[in-house]
Design an enzyme around this catalytic site. Structure first.
Site, short mmCIF file in Angstrom:
data_model
loop_
_atom_site.label_atom_id
_atom_site.label_comp_id
_atom_site.label_asym_id
_atom_site.label_seq_id
_atom_site.Cartn_x
_atom_site.Cartn_y
_atom_site.Cartn_z
N ARG A 24 64.84 58.79 14.97
CA ARG A 24 64.47 59.75 13.92
C ARG A 24 63.11 60.39 14.24
NH1 ARG A 24 61.11 58.75 9.52
NH2 ARG A 24 61.44 60.02 7.64
N ASP A 106 63.11 46.16 29.71
CA ASP A 106 62.77 46.14 31.14
C ASP A 106 63.76 46.87 32.05
OD1 ASP A 106 60.53 44.77 31.46
OD2 ASP A 106 61.43 42.99 32.36
N ASP A 131 62.86 40.72 21.98
CA ASP A 131 62.16 39.63 22.68
C ASP A 131 60.64 39.78 22.78
OD1 ASP A 131 64.56 38.36 23.09
OD2 ASP A 131 64.85 39.13 25.12
N GLU A 191 58.18 21.06 13.91
CA GLU A 191 57.56 19.86 14.47
C GLU A 191 57.36 20.00 15.98
OE1 GLU A 191 59.40 19.75 11.72
OE2 GLU A 191 57.72 18.90 10.60
P1 ATP Z 1 67.11 44.02 26.91
O1 ATP Z 1 65.70 43.58 27.20
O2 ATP Z 1 67.40 44.11 25.48
O3 ATP Z 1 68.15 43.30 27.73
P2 ATP Z 1 67.14 46.07 28.92
O4 ATP Z 1 66.76 47.51 28.89
O5 ATP Z 1 66.30 45.18 29.79
O6 ATP Z 1 67.19 45.57 27.43
P3 ATP Z 1 69.35 45.86 30.80
O7 ATP Z 1 70.79 45.58 30.57
O8 ATP Z 1 68.61 44.99 31.73
O9 ATP Z 1 68.67 45.94 29.35
O10 ATP Z 1 69.21 47.36 31.35
C1 ATP Z 1 69.79 48.44 30.66
C2 ATP Z 1 70.36 49.42 31.64
O11 ATP Z 1 69.33 49.95 32.46
C3 ATP Z 1 71.37 48.86 32.65
O12 ATP Z 1 72.66 48.69 32.10
C4 ATP Z 1 71.35 49.94 33.72
O13 ATP Z 1 72.11 51.06 33.33
C5 ATP Z 1 69.87 50.32 33.72
N1 ATP Z 1 69.21 49.58 34.81
C6 ATP Z 1 68.79 48.31 34.82
N2 ATP Z 1 68.29 47.95 36.03
C7 ATP Z 1 68.42 49.05 36.81
C8 ATP Z 1 68.13 49.33 38.19
N3 ATP Z 1 67.60 48.42 39.00
N4 ATP Z 1 68.41 50.58 38.64
C9 ATP Z 1 68.94 51.52 37.84
N5 ATP Z 1 69.25 51.31 36.54
C10 ATP Z 1 69.01 50.10 36.03
#
Ligand code: ATP
Length: 326
Positions: A24, A106, A131, A191
């Site tokens: 938004r 990430d 996280d 605890e």
């Molecule tokens: P969360 O922390 O909630 O898991 P995230 O953004 O780290 O979120 P990921 O599944 O690790 O979730 O990454 C999301 C998407 O980012 C992947 O499905 C992919 O499309 C893209 N991605 C991740 N790593 C790479 C990479 N090395 N190169 C290109 N695209 C990537």
């Protein structure tokens, strides 16, 4: 880089409460600045499959308070390939999109960083993950809501644990990071708190439990982060069971309730500020950076740094938790 006229926004990776508030904020800040906005559905998959839809100011009405993400999210293996990213680039060019705001964790930022090394359409990131494990920002969107969900659930478990003098192991989310476990542990007066950042905690756990039982504690709550290196809540409970046969042990895995629900005021405000800042960053000609919050100020952090560096928990807090749960 030319003038920005049209931008895209997407959510990617795990969903987190407050992502809608960020969508938004991005949409309305862009429209305020006379930009057109396209929502890209299903994260990077939507970039590849041309799943774009224009967003107007009213498209984002009544979503500020809703969990989930109206744009849907996804994990997309194809974006990890040069061919996938080339298709994404061609589609963005075709739609005349000059900049993209990505909301995720990430992995999402890794994809954005690689894309920006290859192509000149700027990507700006907003940290959205329950996280709270992203370097360069004190808070990620969704963390505060997830934490409060856990605290409320553990309070309820404490009631029943006390009624039956039970020992509860409660598993919370946090695959690589113990932020939810540590903070809920303090807020719930646990605890003991077991987190991935600290190795070998089970030995001490037995000692803590023995001391607690000697002092006739009416209930014991042990919070276990799912990424704990000695196992999840079930495994840890199994490891101590034989030493505490007289006690009734129960295990609860809180699971996906931690991802849902209406975002807290704090997540809504952070998402609104970060969404606004992301559009400002695009207008300023920034690229390959995450907008974050440090000491309540907006900062820009290169994706490279946000991804590479590890955000550590404040280990003093574990000591405080130990002292306060005497
Ligand atoms: P969360 O922390 O909630 O898991 P995230 O953004 O780290 O979120 P990921 O599944 O690790 O979730 O990454 C999301 C998407 O980012 C992947 O499905 C992919 O499309 C893209 N991605 C991740 N790593 C790479 C990479 N090395 N190169 C290109 N695209 C990537």
């Amino acid at each position: 880089m030319g003038k920005i006229r049209r931008i895209g926004v997407l959510t990617s990776g795990g969903d987190a409460p407050g992502m809608n508030a960020a969508i938004r904020a991005v949409t309305r800040t862009a429209i305020y600045n006379q930009l057109e906005v396209f929502g890209i559905r299903h994260g990077y998959r939507g970039l590849i499959e041309r799943n774009f839809k224009q967003l107007k100011a009213h498209s984002v009405s009544d979503i500020l308070q809703r969990g989930g993400t109206i744009l849907k999210t996804a994990r997309c293996e194809e974006f990890k390939t040069p061919e996938g990213r080339k298709t994404a680039y061609d589609n963005l060019k075709d739609f005349g999109i000059d900049g993209v705001v990505v909301i995720g964790g990430d992995g999402t930022f890794t994809g954005a960083r690689i894309f920006n090394e290859e192509y000149d359409i700027p990507f700006i990131g907003i940290p959205g993950t329950i996280d709270n494990d992203i370097y360069g920002t004190d808070y990620t969107i969704g963390y505060d809501t997830a934490l409060n969900t856990v605290v409320e659930a553990v309070d309820k478990i404490r009631d029943t644990a006390s009624a039956h003098n039970r020992l509860f192991f409660i598993e919370v989310m946090g695959a690589d990071a113990g932020f939810i476990a540590l903070y809920s542990g303090i807020a719930n007066g646990a605890e003991a708190i077991l987190i991935p950042e600290i190795p070998d905690q089970v030995k001490n756990l037995k000692k803590t439990l023995e001391e607690g039982f000697k002092r006739k504690k009416s209930s014991n709550i042990i919070i276990v982060a799912e990424g704990e290196d000695e196992g999840g809540a079930f495994e840890i409970a199994e490891k101590v069971k034989s030493d505490f046969e007289n006690y009734s042990i129960r295990v609860t895995v809180l699971g996906h309730i931690q991802r849902g629900g209406s975002p807290t005021a704090s997540d809504r405000v952070n998402a609104s500020r970060l969404g606004y800042a992301a559009v400002e960053a695009l207008l300023d000609g920034q690229t390959s950076v995450m907008v974050g919050l440090q000491h309540n100020e907006i900062v820009l952090v290169p994706f490279r740094k946000a991804i590479k560096q590890h955000k550590d928990v404040d280990r003093n807090l574990l000591e405080i938790a130990d002292i306060l749960s005497l």
